[in-house]
Design an enzyme around this catalytic site. Structure first.
Site, short mmCIF file in Angstrom:
data_model
loop_
_atom_site.label_atom_id
_atom_site.label_comp_id
_atom_site.label_asym_id
_atom_site.label_seq_id
_atom_site.Cartn_x
_atom_site.Cartn_y
_atom_site.Cartn_z
N LYS A 195 0.86 -1.19 0.00
CA LYS A 195 0.00 0.00 0.00
C LYS A 195 0.89 1.23 0.00
O LYS A 195 1.14 1.86 1.03
CB LYS A 195 -0.95 0.00 1.21
CG LYS A 195 -2.12 0.95 1.04
CD LYS A 195 -2.97 0.57 -0.15
CE LYS A 195 -4.10 1.55 -0.40
NZ LYS A 195 -4.88 1.22 -1.60
N SER A 389 -8.05 -0.04 -5.47
CA SER A 389 -8.42 0.26 -4.09
C SER A 389 -9.94 0.44 -3.99
O SER A 389 -10.69 -0.48 -4.28
CB SER A 389 -7.65 1.49 -3.60
OG SER A 389 -7.53 1.46 -2.20
#
Length: 589
Positions: A195, A389
């Site tokens: 991430k 995402s």
């Protein structure tokens, strides 16, 4: 003195009344102006015409209402733009239009994402099945421009022009050094080593995890790029790799020598060729119609059919509330999905996603509407340039997911950023804070001091909970275990071809393929396409956002290419709440 105040009062009242009258007249003028543009006559398509395909204009998800174009104070930009699906529809119609003799491609530096360019490129290739010629010409071709132009029958370059062919690179910007100098600490709470949206605030370079995934998806984008050009130009991929790696295209003659272009020509020579194709003599003007005007002439698809396939456009950052045409507002998009679900004439839904994510909560609100819709009618997701995402979150529940080979997707991960301005405020500016609170965690999100261990534990639990919900949604939608999703999650970004292999998507296919699949699953053959949500009225947008429109216009004008950097820094400041976001934009150089 009494007379003085009487005249002053009368003057003030006069100014106020005049202001209201002028404002009212201004609004009336704007209304009349917009109405007059709305009544604009259609452009006649003459026999033996050339369809002019300007691919330097912004190619967006949907063709915007350009009635205010060219007037920044009214919220309009300087350039035209067109939705990619309108380009596809126009080329499809032109195949069988006896008035269209050929297509002329004008492109030097396209304003579109890689997957969008692939959609348009494939439409050009499909048009060529009509046996009508496609001619591309430019003084300069960037790599994206050449990717599009190479789909033509003939590719021409100006004898003194340039063709860029050097390979792809991706550059990320890191803010940590600047934050350190300012005395600002970015306190990061995240799940997933991949991430990487938070890395610009805590690192000065790419982590090994991020470098691995960026290398993979840039390589995937490049492979799609080379594959397309190789097939169209009949040049092996190995040869193209050598040409790029050794920077062999430095002058126009090099492009000709390596068969990247068919000839070096000036514009007048290209016009002569178009005259020849359309049966004109050298003194005659070539009949041309722009792609923008041509699509305006076409009737709505299946406009007389009762059965419908609803296309829901989810484009931009995911935010709570209404959003805009360039944002995915959870209220606005949810309402659109609900409207399509409750319409008995809508037999299937296609969710078109082009988003790097945003608010995790807003993403979940939209996901819920997809779940409810899937219970009563087919829901197919079509992913564009990016569906990562939160963008993946809202589409993961669909019955089937279509991606292009160069779609960026995945990035299943969650993060939060809580800035700590204490050092900046206390030590650099001499500003201190003091106060009282009724509970230990009453000021848990304070940005004037560092997080305590207890606060960090609470926020980490919250982020972990959102991540668990995320992978649970994906596991249910993709029929996988949570452990399987977690193994390909952790914020990892995937290219479309890899997403199909690891099960995050079902198949490679275009937007049109997704629509056909939805219709097939609904068992309908004759249908019309309806688009949601309704576009925001330009006059309404003018009256409510005039100040913002002017600010954005002049900021873009002053910053140029650096506007992207400004926008990223702005996002970092205004994003609040737990985020499911791929918080950098991919710009291939």
């Amino acid at each position: 003195m009494k007379e003085f105040f009487k005249y002053v009062f009368a003057t003030v009242v006069g100014i106020v009344i005049s202001t209201f009258v002028l404002a009212f007249i201004f609004v009336l003028l704007i209304v009349g102006f917009v109405a007059s543009i709305g009544d604009k006559e259609l452009v006649e398509v003459k026999s033996n015409s050339v369809l002019s395909l300007n691919l330097d204009q912004a190619i967006t998800e949907r063709t915007p209402d350009n009635s205010l174009a060219g007037i920044p104070i009214l919220g309009g930009g300087e350039e035209k733009s067109i939705g990619f699906y309108d380009v596809i529809k126009a080329l499809k119609a032109a195949k069988d239009d006896d008035k269209i003799e050929c297509v002329y491609i004008n492109v030097s530096s396209p304003n579109a994402g890689m997957a969008t360019m692939l959609e348009v490129r494939n439409a050009i290739i499909d048009f060529r099945k009509s046996k009508k010629p496609v001619i591309a010409y430019s003084e300069v071709y960037t790599q994206g421009a050449y990717f599009l132009a190479s789909a033509a029958d003939k590719v021409y370059l100006n004898p003194q022009g340039a063709l860029e062919f050097k390979g792809f690179s991706s550059e990320l910007m890191f803010f940590k050094g600047a934050l350190d100098k300012l005395g600002i600490e970015a306190q990061i709470i995240r799940v997933g080593n991949y991430k990487s949206a938070v890395e610009p605030f805590i690192n000065t370079k790419m982590s090994d995890y991020n470098r691995k995934q960026v290398s993979a998806y840039v390589g995937g984008l490049y492979d799609t790029f080379l594959t397309g050009i190789s097939k169209s130009r009949n040049i092996s991929k190995d040869s193209l790799l050598v040409i790029a790696n050794e920077y062999k295209i430095q002058f126009p003659k090099d492009a000709l020598a390596y068969k990247m272009v068919d000839a070096l020509k000036y514009k007048d020579q290209v016009l002569d060729e178009l005259r020849n194709i359309t049966g004109k003599d050298k003194k005659s003007t070539v009949n041309t119609v722009s792609i923008n005007d041509y699509i305006a002439n076409l009737p709505a698809e299946g406009s007389t059919e009762k059965d419908k396939v609803a296309v829901i456009y989810a484009n931009g950052d995911i935010v709570g509330g209404e959003g805009s045409d360039e944002q995915i507002g959870s209220e606005r998009i949810s309402r659109a999905i609900r409207k399509a679900r409750l319409d008995d004439n809508v037999k299937a839904i296609v969710l078109r996603v082009n988003s790097g994510g945003g608010s995790a909560l807003a993403s979940d609100v939209i996901w819920r509407e997809i779940i409810l819709s899937k219970k009563v009618k087919p829901v197919i997701a079509s992913f564009g340039d990016v569906a990562a995402s939160g963008g993946y979150y809202i589409g993961c529940a669909a019955d089937s997911i279509f991606v292009q080979p160069n779609t960026i997707t995945g990035s299943i991960g969650v993060f939060g950023i809580i800035p700590n301005f204490q050092n900046l405020l206390n030590n650099k500016l001499g500003i201190t804070f003091d106060g009282v609170k009724t509970g230990q965690y009453a000021d848990i999100m304070s940005t004037t001091r560092p997080l305590t261990a207890g606060e960090r534990f609470i926020i980490q639990n919250d982020v972990n909970h959102v991540y668990d919900s995320f992978i649970t949604r994906v596991a249910d939608g993709r029929k996988k275990t949570k452990a399987q999703v977690d193994s390909i999650g952790g914020g990892h970004v995937w290219i479309g071809t890899d997403a199909v292999k690891n099960g995050l998507a079902d198949r490679l296919g275009s937007f049109t393929d997704a629509i056909k699949s939805a219709a097939k699953k609904a068992k309908i053959t004759d249908y019309k396409i309806v688009e949601y949500p309704e576009k925001i009225d330009p006059l309404k947008n003018l009256l409510s956002n005039a100040k913002e429109n002017i600010s954005v216009y002049y900021t873009k004008k002053e910053l140029g290419e650096n506007y992207l950097i400004f926008k990223q820094m702005q996002k970092a400041v205004i994003n609040s709440g737990v985020q499911a976001r791929m918080d950098y934009e991919i710009k291939i150089k």
